[in-house]
Enzyme design. Sequence first.
Site, mmCIF file in Angstrom:
data_model
loop_
_atom_site.group_PDB
_atom_site.id
_atom_site.type_symbol
_atom_site.label_atom_id
_atom_site.label_comp_id
_atom_site.label_asym_id
_atom_site.label_seq_id
_atom_site.Cartn_x
_atom_site.Cartn_y
_atom_site.Cartn_z
ATOM 1 N N ASP A 60 0.838 -1.186 0.000
ATOM 2 C CA ASP A 60 0.000 0.000 0.000
ATOM 3 C C ASP A 60 0.880 1.246 0.000
ATOM 4 O OD1 ASP A 60 -2.562 -0.986 -0.135
ATOM 5 O OD2 ASP A 60 -2.666 -1.364 2.011
ATOM 6 N N ASP A 63 -4.505 25.604 11.942
ATOM 7 C CA ASP A 63 -4.801 24.365 11.208
ATOM 8 C C ASP A 63 -4.031 23.217 11.854
ATOM 9 O OD1 ASP A 63 -5.285 22.337 9.461
ATOM 10 O OD2 ASP A 63 -4.661 23.419 7.661
ATOM 11 N N THR A 96 -13.821 24.022 6.249
ATOM 12 C CA THR A 96 -15.069 23.265 6.136
ATOM 13 C C THR A 96 -15.140 22.659 4.744
ATOM 14 O OG1 THR A 96 -16.389 25.114 5.282
ATOM 15 C CG2 THR A 96 -16.232 24.873 7.694
ATOM 16 N N ALA A 97 -15.914 21.592 4.637
ATOM 17 C CA ALA A 97 -16.060 20.939 3.342
ATOM 18 C C ALA A 97 -16.778 21.834 2.341
ATOM 19 C CB ALA A 97 -16.818 19.621 3.519
ATOM 20 N N GLN A 98 -17.588 22.772 2.860
ATOM 21 C CA GLN A 98 -18.322 23.662 1.958
ATOM 22 C C GLN A 98 -17.418 24.748 1.387
ATOM 23 O OE1 GLN A 98 -19.451 22.772 5.066
ATOM 24 N NE2 GLN A 98 -20.855 21.231 4.197
ATOM 25 N N THR A 99 -16.627 25.386 2.257
ATOM 26 C CA THR A 99 -15.767 26.486 1.770
ATOM 27 C C THR A 99 -14.470 25.977 1.170
ATOM 28 O OG1 THR A 99 -14.667 26.737 3.919
ATOM 29 C CG2 THR A 99 -16.701 27.987 3.554
ATOM 30 N N MET A 128 -11.679 26.030 2.446
ATOM 31 C CA MET A 128 -10.644 27.001 2.777
ATOM 32 C C MET A 128 -10.533 27.125 4.287
ATOM 33 S SD MET A 128 -11.173 30.260 0.232
ATOM 34 C CE MET A 128 -12.762 30.611 0.956
ATOM 35 N N ASP A 179 -9.846 -6.069 2.880
ATOM 36 C CA ASP A 179 -8.572 -6.676 2.478
ATOM 37 C C ASP A 179 -8.565 -8.189 2.687
ATOM 38 O OD1 ASP A 179 -7.280 -4.302 1.706
ATOM 39 O OD2 ASP A 179 -6.751 -3.851 3.777
#
Length: 720
Positions: free
Chosen positions: A336, A373, A408-411, A413, A559
């Site tokens: 992997d 972050d 956020t998944a929406q922005t 950023m 797996d």
Amino acid sequence: MTVRTRMSGRPARPPAPTPPGRVRSGLLDPGQLLRSLPDAVRKLDPRTLWRNPVMLIVEVGAVWSTVLAVARPSWFGWLVVAWLWLTVIFANLAEAVAEGRGRAQADTLRRAKKDMVARRLTGWSPGRADAAEETVPAPELRPGDIVVVEAGQLIPADGDVVEGIASVDESAITGESAPVIRESGGDRSAVTGGTRVLSDRIVVRVTQRPGESFIDRMIALVEGATRQKTPNEIALNILLAALTIIFLLATATLQPLAVYSRHANPGVPDSPALGPHGITGIVLVALLVCLIPTTIGALLSAVGIAGMDRLVQRNVLAMSGRAVEAAGDVNTLLLDKTGTITLGDRQAAEFLPLDGVAADELAGAAQLASLADETPEGRSVVVLAKRAHGLRERSPGELAHATWVPFTAQTRMSGVDLDEGMNRSLRKGAAGAVAAWVRERGGTVPDRLAEIVDGISASGGTPLAVAECRDGEARVLGVIHLKDVVKRGMRERFAAMRAMGIRTVMITGDNPLTARAIAEEAGVDDYLAEARPEDKLALIKKEQEGGRLVAMTGDGTNDAPALAQADVGVAMNTGTTAAKEAGNMVDLDSDPTKLIEIVAIGKQLLITRGALTTFSIANDIAKYFAIIPAMFAALYPGLDALNVMRLHSPQSAILSAVIFNALIIVALIPLALRGVKYRPSSAATLLSRNLAVYGLGGLVAPFAGIKLIDLIVRFLPGMS
């Protein structure tokens, strides 16, 4: 769509001078020899020894010689008898030492397996808090039972977490003191009986019957109680048995030859070798024992046990010796990408500023936008700004009036709004989202941004755009290049694998462009992109259809089919129960790169067995020059030319050969347990090295050893 592209056009690189996959092991503890002597004596029972036909013949010969020595006592006869018995004991000692090392490890595991009680739930269902609870002994648990375990309690049986998340201490199994996280769902749900929950509360569904738990299997395997002979061991045992029969027939024919020769030469005086009716029985037994392959016959079982022991030392549990042996014959490694070839987290590699923007300015803005972050990618941006541009690392607390903008998944950023006497906002994120943010504030996005983003994407990296809005003026500052960082030394490891004739294939769910870039950087031979579980299984079957043996690692339920199909399937201990059941090895450290070490240990096992076989057969050739002239020189004076060692007398020559034959077994026990040093190279190179070291060494060692022993035993009674 699955894309599989063969790497080509890349110049081969030689292996590193000191390959990282080199296998080492500790030295034999001399005290273990003494502690194993009682077990070696107990193994003299023919009901135990019959599994080793070579040593059974030696024991039968020792019994017969003892009877002859009682009937016609002599110093020479009793000395030979004593060393014949020591030969059998030393042979048993090799296996007893190997088993003793495993028994010590089993004792440690047993301390983790104690009488426990379980809090079994009845009528439990997900989300239900009013299930009835009863206390039962852990041995009464059956597959499907539901138990609850809280902080400070031992997990009573193997199972899967079906509710909750907890920190678990698995040091009793892995030896690693750092706790691990186990949670319901996903690939980290399996828990092992005997481990301790350190925090929180989990509900576990039992998956194993009593006596068949993971620890029970570990104990049985490391003790060798369930070890079965591998196909190579069986084949070698058949060869040794055939050689023993041939030498037995050859030795038996010497007796009528000696009788005829005595009648043809009536003036030849009696000697310990030649009695009035031909060769004495004790001398015939001594000749047979010295000629049959006793060395490898004595050490063969110990080599197999030690191979599994070396894996246990590296926290790998092999479910059978066949798996260890198969690892030595592997032709294809499936690895992997994430966590095996790469570090598993994308890392900031460089800052690419747009025209008119200084690199330090971009680095400073990227650092500020990443301070809050906490993702690995965000932390790597801060680290790169400090390392490459000397920017002091700051914490979010230093910017008291800052407003942090989470990802956020929406922005798509994240960033920060600063109040430093001016209105300044910084954003970092997907190029499209950042470009839209700039346009919303009246800024323009240069065409150069798209060129940089496309170039990073084409190389397999991930682009993050950085922009600012200062006093109402928005602009794009540049791009951060994130990339999967290949682990240090992986190219050298794969070059070493290539030198061993092993083909490496990288498995990844990435797109073909990213997969190709990582494959070229890591130096693997091939890759499988956008891989699904069924694609892995299909690839393994295709490799096996070509006559190749395949090894792979895995940890998830998806797996399991591929792990079961692979010749060597290494399941991660952090994985699911299904994965661990499907594989034939379990890595207690859950380190996917250990597959490379496993292959090296398997090859070391095969090389050790071959080296000792070569040494043993070469030994037999040299012993002819010690015993045959001693037996027949009186009848055939011309044979004196073969007496190159010029031993003291026929009696001392025969006794010296028998003593050497016994002592060489003890001398080789450390080598059998530790294994021959292995360096990745081609099969032809390994064969040449083994013939030069162990073939030539097997010829020379008996000449020097028997001569040295003869210089000592000549002073014993009956040697004149």
